[in-house]
Design a protein around this motif. Structure first.
Motif, PDB file in Angstrom:
ATOM      1  N   PHE A   1      -6.037  -0.072   1.962  1.00  0.00           N
ATOM      2  CA  PHE A   1      -4.929   0.665   1.695  1.00  0.00           C
ATOM      3  C   PHE A   1      -3.712  -0.693   0.937  1.00  0.00           C
ATOM      4  CE2 PHE A   1      -1.560   3.682   0.217  1.00  0.00           C
ATOM      5  CZ  PHE A   1      -1.947   3.769  -1.217  1.00  0.00           C
ATOM      6  N   PHE A   2      -3.070  -0.748   2.290  1.00  0.00           N
ATOM      7  CA  PHE A   2      -2.045  -1.620   1.901  1.00  0.00           C
ATOM      8  C   PHE A   2      -2.080  -2.618   0.993  1.00  0.00           C
ATOM      9  CE2 PHE A   2       0.085   0.542   6.049  1.00  0.00           C
ATOM     10  CZ  PHE A   2       0.403   2.038   5.617  1.00  0.00           C
ATOM     11  N   PHE A   3      -2.838  -3.320   1.125  1.00  0.00           N
ATOM     12  CA  PHE A   3      -3.084  -3.924   0.074  1.00  0.00           C
ATOM     13  C   PHE A   3      -2.522  -3.835  -1.343  1.00  0.00           C
ATOM     14  CE2 PHE A   3      -6.894  -7.292   1.969  1.00  0.00           C
ATOM     15  CZ  PHE A   3      -6.195  -7.207   3.357  1.00  0.00           C
ATOM     16  N   LEU A   4      -2.991  -2.734  -1.179  1.00  0.00           N
ATOM     17  CA  LEU A   4      -2.019  -2.120  -2.689  1.00  0.00           C
ATOM     18  C   LEU A   4      -0.660  -2.954  -2.771  1.00  0.00           C
ATOM     19  CD1 LEU A   4      -3.449   1.385  -3.479  1.00  0.00           C
ATOM     20  CD2 LEU A   4      -4.538  -0.926  -4.708  1.00  0.00           C
ATOM     21  N   MET A   5       0.056  -3.414  -4.208  1.00  0.00           N
ATOM     22  CA  MET A   5       1.294  -5.061  -3.478  1.00  0.00           C
ATOM     23  C   MET A   5       2.677  -3.987  -3.772  1.00  0.00           C
ATOM     24  SD  MET A   5      -0.292  -6.813  -1.509  1.00  0.00           S
ATOM     25  CE  MET A   5       1.304  -7.315  -1.502  1.00  0.00           C
ATOM     26  N   THR A   6       2.017  -2.851  -4.583  1.00  0.00           N
ATOM     27  CA  THR A   6       3.758  -2.251  -4.750  1.00  0.00           C
ATOM     28  C   THR A   6       3.227  -0.691  -4.668  1.00  0.00           C
ATOM     29  OG1 THR A   6       3.133  -1.256  -7.050  1.00  0.00           O
ATOM     30  CG2 THR A   6       3.439  -3.862  -6.601  1.00  0.00           C
ATOM     31  N   GLN A   7       4.349  -0.190  -4.454  1.00  0.00           N
ATOM     32  CA  GLN A   7       4.250   1.279  -4.248  1.00  0.00           C
ATOM     33  C   GLN A   7       4.018   2.318  -5.463  1.00  0.00           C
ATOM     34  OE1 GLN A   7       8.702   4.038  -4.402  1.00  0.00           O
ATOM     35  NE2 GLN A   7       7.940   4.133  -1.843  1.00  0.00           N
ATOM     36  N   ASP A   8       4.517   1.904  -6.488  1.00  0.00           N
ATOM     37  CA  ASP A   8       4.045   1.821  -8.087  1.00  0.00           C
ATOM     38  C   ASP A   8       2.374   1.931  -7.658  1.00  0.00           C
ATOM     39  OD1 ASP A   8       6.255   2.577  -8.776  1.00  0.00           O
ATOM     40  OD2 ASP A   8       6.615   0.793 -10.356  1.00  0.00           O
ATOM     41  N   GLU A   9       1.575   0.604  -7.312  1.00  0.00           N
ATOM     42  CA  GLU A   9       0.247   0.998  -7.409  1.00  0.00           C
ATOM     43  C   GLU A   9       0.275   1.987  -6.514  1.00  0.00           C
ATOM     44  OE1 GLU A   9      -0.230  -3.073  -6.861  1.00  0.00           O
ATOM     45  OE2 GLU A   9      -0.303  -4.118  -8.673  1.00  0.00           O
ATOM     46  N   GLN A  10       0.639   2.173  -5.063  1.00  0.00           N
ATOM     47  CA  GLN A  10      -0.266   3.019  -3.937  1.00  0.00           C
ATOM     48  C   GLN A  10       0.462   4.075  -4.655  1.00  0.00           C
ATOM     49  OE1 GLN A  10       2.274   2.138  -0.293  1.00  0.00           O
ATOM     50  NE2 GLN A  10       1.391  -0.047   0.205  1.00  0.00           N
ATOM     51  N   VAL A  11       0.915   4.453  -5.236  1.00  0.00           N
ATOM     52  CA  VAL A  11       1.310   6.566  -5.973  1.00  0.00           C
ATOM     53  C   VAL A  11       0.372   6.624  -7.369  1.00  0.00           C
ATOM     54  CG1 VAL A  11       3.004   7.096  -7.854  1.00  0.00           C
ATOM     55  CG2 VAL A  11       4.002   6.517  -5.236  1.00  0.00           C
ATOM     56  N   ARG A  12      -0.218   5.182  -7.947  1.00  0.00           N
ATOM     57  CA  ARG A  12      -1.118   5.735  -8.973  1.00  0.00           C
ATOM     58  C   ARG A  12      -2.509   5.856  -8.858  1.00  0.00           C
ATOM     59  NH1 ARG A  12      -3.882   1.077 -12.007  1.00  0.00           N
ATOM     60  NH2 ARG A  12      -2.677  -0.119 -10.781  1.00  0.00           N
ATOM     61  N   CYS A  13      -2.432   5.046  -7.554  1.00  0.00           N
ATOM     62  CA  CYS A  13      -4.081   5.287  -6.286  1.00  0.00           C
ATOM     63  C   CYS A  13      -4.049   6.721  -6.049  1.00  0.00           C
ATOM     64  CB  CYS A  13      -4.206   4.038  -5.349  1.00  0.00           C
ATOM     65  SG  CYS A  13      -5.624   4.914  -4.711  1.00  0.00           S
ATOM     66  N   PHE A  14      -2.787   7.329  -5.472  1.00  0.00           N
ATOM     67  CA  PHE A  14      -3.280   8.920  -4.930  1.00  0.00           C
ATOM     68  C   PHE A  14      -3.143   9.532  -6.113  1.00  0.00           C
ATOM     69  CE2 PHE A  14      -1.999   7.175  -0.675  1.00  0.00           C
ATOM     70  CZ  PHE A  14      -2.282   8.758   0.109  1.00  0.00           C
ATOM     71  N   ASP A  15      -2.953   9.418  -7.095  1.00  0.00           N
ATOM     72  CA  ASP A  15      -2.354   9.696  -8.197  1.00  0.00           C
ATOM     73  C   ASP A  15      -3.844  10.163  -9.095  1.00  0.00           C
ATOM     74  OD1 ASP A  15      -1.383  12.145 -10.608  1.00  0.00           O
ATOM     75  OD2 ASP A  15      -2.170  10.009 -12.044  1.00  0.00           O
ATOM     76  N   ASN A  16      -4.489   9.035  -9.442  1.00  0.00           N
ATOM     77  CA  ASN A  16      -5.746   8.604  -9.594  1.00  0.00           C
ATOM     78  C   ASN A  16      -6.967   9.030  -8.383  1.00  0.00           C
ATOM     79  OD1 ASN A  16      -5.383   8.168 -11.653  1.00  0.00           O
ATOM     80  ND2 ASN A  16      -5.071   5.997 -11.241  1.00  0.00           N
ATOM     81  N   VAL A  17      -6.466   9.269  -7.200  1.00  0.00           N
ATOM     82  CA  VAL A  17      -8.014  10.018  -6.070  1.00  0.00           C
ATOM     83  C   VAL A  17      -7.410  11.428  -6.500  1.00  0.00           C
ATOM     84  CG1 VAL A  17      -8.088  10.831  -3.888  1.00  0.00           C
ATOM     85  CG2 VAL A  17      -8.082   7.734  -4.698  1.00  0.00           C
ATOM     86  N   ALA A  18      -6.578  12.281  -6.249  1.00  0.00           N
ATOM     87  CA  ALA A  18      -6.233  13.514  -6.629  1.00  0.00           C
ATOM     88  C   ALA A  18      -6.939  13.794  -7.816  1.00  0.00           C
ATOM     89  CB  ALA A  18      -4.803  13.953  -7.255  1.00  0.00           C
ATOM     90  N   LYS A  19      -7.192  13.414  -8.809  1.00  0.00           N
ATOM     91  CA  LYS A  19      -7.581  13.700 -10.411  1.00  0.00           C
ATOM     92  C   LYS A  19      -9.728  13.165 -10.309  1.00  0.00           C
ATOM     93  CE  LYS A  19      -3.617  12.007 -13.153  1.00  0.00           C
ATOM     94  NZ  LYS A  19      -3.868  10.975 -14.210  1.00  0.00           N
ATOM     95  N   ARG A  20      -9.697  12.947  -9.349  1.00  0.00           N
ATOM     96  CA  ARG A  20     -11.737  12.311  -9.176  1.00  0.00           C
ATOM     97  C   ARG A  20     -11.886  13.320  -7.732  1.00  0.00           C
ATOM     98  NH1 ARG A  20     -14.081   9.815 -12.492  1.00  0.00           N
ATOM     99  NH2 ARG A  20     -13.730   7.985 -13.641  1.00  0.00           N
ATOM    100  N   LEU A  21     -11.304  14.082  -7.151  1.00  0.00           N
ATOM    101  CA  LEU A  21     -11.524  15.351  -5.999  1.00  0.00           C
ATOM    102  C   LEU A  21     -11.930  16.186  -6.325  1.00  0.00           C
ATOM    103  CD1 LEU A  21      -9.218  14.378  -2.810  1.00  0.00           C
ATOM    104  CD2 LEU A  21     -11.480  13.580  -3.766  1.00  0.00           C
ATOM    105  N   LEU A  22     -12.774  17.174  -6.401  1.00  0.00           N
ATOM    106  CA  LEU A  22     -13.074  18.060  -6.890  1.00  0.00           C
ATOM    107  C   LEU A  22     -12.374  19.187  -5.795  1.00  0.00           C
ATOM    108  CD1 LEU A  22     -17.190  18.232  -5.725  1.00  0.00           C
ATOM    109  CD2 LEU A  22     -16.312  18.818  -7.961  1.00  0.00           C
ATOM    110  N   PRO A  23     -12.346  20.689  -6.253  1.00  0.00           N
ATOM    111  CA  PRO A  23     -11.340  21.143  -5.241  1.00  0.00           C
ATOM    112  C   PRO A  23     -11.741  21.197  -3.591  1.00  0.00           C
ATOM    113  CG  PRO A  23     -12.015  22.160  -6.983  1.00  0.00           C
ATOM    114  CD  PRO A  23     -12.962  20.710  -7.070  1.00  0.00           C
TER     115      PRO A  23
END
Length: 248
Positions: A116-138
């Motif tokens: 996960f730390f291969f995402l090189m900026t805080q913005d990229e890491q935040v974006r990953c979390f946001d996109n994961v949440a959108k893809r997860l089932l309840p």
């Protein structure tokens, strides 16, 4: 490092990745992930940064409906050359996008081995979390294996460590630490009879509490934090496992 992108590490290191990480036994990770999958909602599972399939292939062998994303074609080619690796759907792309090429929702998304730390900026890491949440089932989970940053090991924000010594070779790891950007930039340096090989790697580390904030911004809740795949207590050092959950 200039011109370093999401695919750089894999493209330059795929041929030696399994050899250099032979000591990372995936057995405990696979067992724990299977248990978490069985406890969560039914649905496919998505791995970010599948690499050479060290976790992907044995997990799929357990009958898990597994999909993957990776930025490096060379790493995915290595995975597909292994028994069972060619049967796992993998999309080439940036894991921050969490785009598996379908509209599927997932019971679990996970990323292991500190990738996960291969995402090189805080913005990229935040974006990953946001996109994961959108893809997860309840009730779905986002599982990360990360190291607690050990910045005390760096003198004058740099280090040189010896990782392997043989009769005809030595492998060093050289790192520069940027405490403001929370970055490690370095090289695996292989010196042997055939010459010198450089394998660059860059990472943007985050502290556990920072990851928790990213999760909260994405609407995810902290469910578990363990000191490893055996669910041992977290003591604030070494590798650890965190499980976030999307509210049902």
């Amino acid at each position: 490092m200039e011109h370093y992108g999401p695919e750089t590490y894999g493209e330059l290191n795929a041929d030696v990745y399994d050899e250099w990480h032979a000591g990372l036994d995936p057995t405990d990770a696979v067992r724990c992930l299977v248990e978490l999958i069985e406890q969560g909602p039914g649905g496919p599972v998505l791995e970010l940064a599948v690499g050479t399939g060290r976790v992907t292939i044995p997990l799929a062998a357990q009958g898990i409906d597994l999909r993957g994303i990776d930025a490096s074609a060379a790493m995915v080619d290595r995975m597909r050359a292994k028994p069972g690796g060619d049967r796992i759907p993998v999309v080439l792309g940036d894991m921050a996008d969490v785009d598996p090429g379908t509209d599927d929702q997932f019971g679990m998304v996970f990323v292991v081995f500190s990738t996960f730390f291969f995402l090189m900026t805080q913005d990229e890491q935040v974006r990953c979390f946001d996109n994961v949440a959108k893809r997860l089932l309840p009730g779905g989970r986002f599982v990360l294996e990360c190291p607690v940053p050990d910045v005390a090991r760096y003198q004058r924000n740099q280090s040189v460590d010896v990782h392997d010594v043989g009769l005809d070779h030595v492998r060093l790891v050289t790192v520069r630490h940027d405490p403001v950007g929370q970055r490690f930039d370095g090289h695996h340096v292989l010196i042997g009879t055939g010459g010198i090989r450089l394998a660059p790697v860059s990472m943007r580390y985050a502290w556990p509490t920072e990851l928790d904030l990213m999760a909260r911004l994405a609407g995810l809740e902290l469910r578990h934090r363990w000191g490893g795949w055996h669910r041992e207590p977290f003591r604030g050092e070494g590798m650890y496992v965190t499980v976030y959950e999307k509210p049902a």
